[in-house]
Design an enzyme around this catalytic site. Structure first.
Site, PDB file in Angstrom:
ATOM      1  N   LYS A  83      42.144  39.120  50.881  1.00 35.53           N
ATOM      2  CA  LYS A  83      42.746  40.315  51.477  1.00 35.53           C
ATOM      3  C   LYS A  83      42.109  40.547  52.844  1.00 35.53           C
ATOM      4  CE  LYS A  83      43.922  44.767  49.413  1.00 35.53           C
ATOM      5  NZ  LYS A  83      43.454  45.717  48.407  1.00 35.53           N
TER       6      LYS A  83
HETATM    7  C1  E4P Z   1      45.581  48.433  47.727  1.00 36.84           C
HETATM    8  O1  E4P Z   1      45.404  47.254  47.591  1.00 36.84           O
HETATM    9  C2  E4P Z   1      44.522  49.421  47.808  1.00 36.84           C
HETATM   10  O2  E4P Z   1      43.440  48.968  47.046  1.00 36.84           O
HETATM   11  C3  E4P Z   1      44.880  50.782  47.255  1.00 36.84           C
HETATM   12  O3  E4P Z   1      46.169  50.795  46.685  1.00 36.84           O
HETATM   13  C4  E4P Z   1      44.537  51.927  48.116  1.00 36.84           C
HETATM   14  O4  E4P Z   1      44.907  53.120  47.477  1.00 36.84           O
HETATM   15  P1  E4P Z   1      44.288  54.546  47.835  1.00 36.84           P
HETATM   16  O5  E4P Z   1      45.058  55.107  48.984  1.00 36.84           O
HETATM   17  O6  E4P Z   1      44.511  55.350  46.595  1.00 36.84           O
HETATM   18  O7  E4P Z   1      42.838  54.350  48.145  1.00 36.84           O
END
Ligand code: E4P
Length: 218
Positions: A83
């Site tokens: 990522k």
């Molecule tokens: C996606 O890969 C992220 O880990 C995640 O969905 C972020 O979500 P949040 O806005 O609840 O931190």
């Protein structure tokens, strides 16, 4: 639609995986930090529990650091997707890692143009954050509609999957499925809520109390 769990919590991962619900996992540095312990052990364990794609995020912000970290992360398992953030260095790293056969998830996507560019760089997944857009008074789901339309217009060129992230509640999941998003990544609390319905609980209670009146076994 594929369901990923958005967590690094091993207990939750095992719980939902045992129900056959999980196609993959997404993590991020905040989720890793929440678990404490040794992140390397946790990341390796996740890749063993889950057969599908496991997104592990780089923390370097420049190209060569991302490549180095991405290759190290990939050693945790063949199902690791690296990522990277939606930055110029992130896209450069996406192109390079993809060319070496390492799949990439471009994260922190907040506009259709960012999704288009990440797809152009060869990303396997783009992660638009809908909840964070809702939080600032925008309609996050419109972003998913726009990206879906764009990717459908060029489906011979882009194989990139829309991984709907920052999901806050079950309605987000229904809306994403109606639009035809490829993947949703869910916090364990949202997946728990999706399982439940008060009429299921009441119905089960009634079935069991009626059966007891028979005073028989099965
Ligand atoms: C996606 O890969 C992220 O880990 C995640 O969905 C972020 O979500 P949040 O806005 O609840 O931190």
């Amino acid at each position: 639609m594929k369901i990923f769990l958005d967590t690094a919590n091993l207990e939750s991962i095992r719980k939902f995986n045992d129900m056959g619900l999980l196609d993959g996992i997404t993590t991020n540095p905040s989720l890793m930090s929440k678990e404490g312990g040794n992140p390397k052990d946790i990341m390796e364990e996740i890749t063993k529990i889950i057969k599908g794609d496991v997104s592990l995020e780089v923390v370097s912000t420049e190209y060569s650091g991302m490549i180095e970290e991405g290759k190290r992360l990939r050693q945790y398992g063949k199902n690791v997707v690296v990522k990277v953030p939606m930055t110029p260095d992130g896209l450069k790293a996406c192109k390079h890692l993809t060319s070496e056969g390492i799949p990439v998830n471009v994260t922190l996507i907040f506009s259709p143009n960012q999704a288009l560019l990440a797809a152009k760089s060869g990303a396997k997944y783009v992660s638009p954050f809908i909840g964070r857009l809702d939080d600032i008074g925008k309609d996050g789901m419109n972003l998913i509609k726009d990206i879906k339309k764009i990717f459908d217009n060029y489906k011979d060129d882009f194989k990139t999957q829309i991984l709907v992230a920052s999901i806050r509640h079950p309605i987000h999941v229904i809306d994403a499925a109606k639009i035809g998003a490829h993947v949703v990544t869910l916090p364990p609390t949202v997946l728990d809520k999706m399982l439940q319905h008060p009429l299921t609980d009441i119905g089960l209670e009634n079935f069991l109390s009626d059966w007891k009146k028979l005073k028989a076994g099965i």
